[in-house]
Motif scaffolding. Structure first.
Motif, mmCIF file in Angstrom:
data_model
loop_
_atom_site.group_PDB
_atom_site.id
_atom_site.type_symbol
_atom_site.label_atom_id
_atom_site.label_comp_id
_atom_site.label_asym_id
_atom_site.label_seq_id
_atom_site.Cartn_x
_atom_site.Cartn_y
_atom_site.Cartn_z
ATOM 1 N N THR A 71 35.330 22.967 35.662
ATOM 2 C CA THR A 71 36.069 24.849 35.859
ATOM 3 C C THR A 71 35.163 25.728 35.127
ATOM 4 O OG1 THR A 71 37.688 23.407 34.312
ATOM 5 C CG2 THR A 71 37.046 26.286 33.830
ATOM 6 N N LEU A 72 35.139 27.300 35.882
ATOM 7 C CA LEU A 72 34.242 27.643 35.620
ATOM 8 C C LEU A 72 34.602 29.021 35.829
ATOM 9 C CD1 LEU A 72 32.495 27.970 39.219
ATOM 10 C CD2 LEU A 72 31.148 26.362 37.478
ATOM 11 N N GLU A 73 34.140 29.335 34.533
ATOM 12 C CA GLU A 73 34.777 31.005 33.523
ATOM 13 C C GLU A 73 34.160 31.303 34.285
ATOM 14 O OE1 GLU A 73 34.087 30.024 29.315
ATOM 15 O OE2 GLU A 73 34.958 28.817 28.756
ATOM 16 N N ASP A 74 34.713 32.898 33.950
ATOM 17 C CA ASP A 74 34.476 34.480 34.619
ATOM 18 C C ASP A 74 33.012 34.142 34.568
ATOM 19 O OD1 ASP A 74 37.217 34.582 34.156
ATOM 20 O OD2 ASP A 74 36.647 36.423 32.756
ATOM 21 N N GLU A 75 32.569 35.035 35.863
ATOM 22 C CA GLU A 75 31.097 35.787 36.290
ATOM 23 C C GLU A 75 30.060 34.013 36.588
ATOM 24 O OE1 GLU A 75 30.294 39.472 35.736
ATOM 25 O OE2 GLU A 75 32.423 40.021 34.851
ATOM 26 N N VAL A 76 30.311 33.279 36.589
ATOM 27 C CA VAL A 76 29.741 32.481 36.318
ATOM 28 C C VAL A 76 28.853 32.773 38.065
ATOM 29 C CG1 VAL A 76 29.279 29.640 37.313
ATOM 30 C CG2 VAL A 76 30.522 30.497 34.895
ATOM 31 N N PHE A 77 27.958 32.354 38.368
ATOM 32 C CA PHE A 77 26.667 32.443 39.622
ATOM 33 C C PHE A 77 26.576 30.753 39.944
ATOM 34 C CE2 PHE A 77 22.619 31.803 41.570
ATOM 35 C CZ PHE A 77 23.132 32.955 43.266
ATOM 36 N N CYS A 78 26.835 30.443 41.406
ATOM 37 C CA CYS A 78 26.438 28.957 41.668
ATOM 38 C C CYS A 78 25.576 28.838 43.296
ATOM 39 C CB CYS A 78 27.349 27.930 42.448
ATOM 40 S SG CYS A 78 28.279 27.443 40.557
ATOM 41 N N GLY A 79 24.315 28.090 42.753
ATOM 42 C CA GLY A 79 23.481 28.804 43.923
ATOM 43 C C GLY A 79 23.379 28.140 44.764
#
Length: 152
Positions: A71-79
């Motif tokens: 689960t990714l919450e809001d405004e997560v960055f995954c490079g």
């Protein structure tokens, strides 16, 4: 709000939820029951598994697979090319198939994960945490922490 943009080469399965203004780029695949929040950007050659929840305004760079249990919450960055896992002890001979075997991983809002980092399943990455490129995360990361190295 504008309709989502889905590139012609992307596959977005029926039963997935794509928020307004989201973008899904070349050769990506979003499975049924996956949720991609409004204004999120899914880069080229990404895979979003069943049951995954991606918050609003997330940026998933090229070549990232977000597997069931994440689960990714809001405004997560995954490079680019970073890795999530979802089974601690994978075995080809004795496959564990089904969500009951998947360990949960939570990435809280505003966290950033650098290119080629590996996130071992079962951890929580705190809000505003920064995971350096190439780091291997094996334990929970507190809010606002900076994690680098192997293990991170």
């Amino acid at each position: 709000m504008a309709k989502a943009f889905i590139h012609a080469s992307a596959i977005v399965d029926d039963g997935s939820e794509i928020g307004s203004d989201a973008k899904i780029w070349h050769f990506s695949h979003v499975m049924p029951d996956a949720k991609v929040g409004a204004s999120s950007n899914i880069g080229q050659n990404c895979y979003i598994d069943r049951g995954v929840s991606i918050g609003e305004r997330c940026k998933i760079q090229n070549n990232v697979s977000v597997y069931a249990g994440v689960t990714l919450e809001d405004e997560v960055f995954c490079g680019p090319s970073m890795v999530f896992t979802n089974i601690k002890v994978p075995r080809s001979e004795f496959p564990k198939q089904g969500s009951e075997y998947y360990q949960k991983t939570l990435v809280k809002k505003f966290a950033s994960i650098g290119a080629n980092a590996s996130i071992i399943c079962g951890v929580t990455i705190g809000k505003y945490a920064m995971i350096g490129s190439g780091a291997v995360v094996t334990k929970d990361v507190p809010d606002y922490a900076l994690v680098v190295g192997n293990p991170g």
